[in-house]
Design an enzyme around this catalytic site. Sequence first.
Site, short mmCIF file in Angstrom:
data_model
loop_
_atom_site.label_atom_id
_atom_site.label_comp_id
_atom_site.label_asym_id
_atom_site.label_seq_id
_atom_site.Cartn_x
_atom_site.Cartn_y
_atom_site.Cartn_z
CD GLU A 1 -2.30 2.07 1.20
OE1 GLU A 1 -1.84 2.82 0.29
OE2 GLU A 1 -2.75 2.49 2.27
CG PHE B 1 4.02 12.28 1.73
CD1 PHE B 1 3.03 11.44 1.26
CD2 PHE B 1 4.59 11.99 2.96
CE1 PHE B 1 2.62 10.32 1.99
CE2 PHE B 1 4.19 10.87 3.70
CZ PHE B 1 3.22 10.04 3.20
#
Length: 407
Positions: A181, A312
């Site tokens: 993931e 991010f």
Amino acid sequence: MFNRAAAIIERDADEIREWIQNEVGSVSGMTAVEIQYGTELVRQGAALCASPRGEILPPMKPGQKNYARRVPRGVVGVIGPWNAPFMLSLRNVAPALALGNAVVLKPAPQTPVSGGVLIARIFEEAGLPAGVLQVVPGDGPTGAALTTDPNINSIAFTGSTAIGRTVGRAASENLKPVQLELGGNNAYIVLEDANLETAVDIGLACSVFANGQGCLVIGRHLVHENIAEEYAATIAAAAADVKAVDPRTNSETMQGPLVNQKQLDHAVDLTRRAEAAGARKLVGDPPEGLYFSAHVYDDVAADNPLFLEETFAPVVGITSFKTDEEAIALANASEYGLTCSIMTSDAGRAMAIADNIRSGNIHINDVTSLAVAWAPLGGVGYSGNGTAFGGSADLDAYTSWQWVTQS
Ligand code: ADP
């Protein structure tokens, strides 16, 4: 035992929240999500213990018993991330244990307590037999050891695409099943018939939650040209009010510090390159220490690093489109394929777009960051290897098929 573990999480929620905040800098809203989802994952573990484990098959000859059953993988190696350490470790640990595996958990080095020790203590107190869950703190080489050790039978990894590739390669070389993931550069498609206020609220919240350090954050705001200017002005005004402050002294704030200097350097570098490539800055103060406040950019072209790379960081990048076909093409113009949201008042149009989006998860008129213990969450492309965690995907992740006949 799982129900006792869930009750312990609820009892100790304040202590867990403090550990997460001290290790990651998460805001209170995010720690509440970690505790709620973590509790839910453990309760779902209780339900998984009683899930069906196989199929009765037609016999090949008279009198034969012929069936296929799901058996535990054996020892599952869990390599955890730092950004939402408690819930993202539990997302693997709880179902893996519930389906009869032992687990070796390696939390990220930034979060050895909230992603590791706390989980061990919770299951220990709940009565898990000693040795069934081991926590091994460490960094890259420790994680790498899990991928090569013959005593580890499968790997569940959550983290960056770069490390995921290394983990996938090492696990494959050793013929271990591996669930990855990874990152996302998620599209948020806002059609001209969407409720603008709701779209802005969700758009901003999903770009700054977890201080932007999440695989499910919105990376790309794709907004219909008729409303793009108003959307940009409204989200910029809202973002200007979001100040990054210490969440331990301000429980209301939407933003806290980034986790470390490496993430700050990344955020500064990404925004500098985005500006150099022509993105127009609407909001964004210089950072103070690790406090990097929300940034908003307009006119983000499809070849801008802000469009191409995982953010991010708490950064909103807006790109406008003219037609639904263009929105689909822009959404799919990414190496990632984790999650995508579509905002519109036209359900048919939303489904027509959704049917053409390459993504592991699609949410219509909702946040990109949905996660629930009973739904399969995973990604394609650079977001993962097409595997998922949650719901019946847990059976795929943590069990192997065994075919049994008896004549
Ligand atoms: P970063 O901390 O640079 O953002 P990740 O978030 O991708 O990296 O790290 C996720 C997890 O992977 C962490 O637990 C980390 O320690 C672990 N890890 C790092 N390198 C390796 C490796 N080569 N093999 C296995 N695990 C690794």
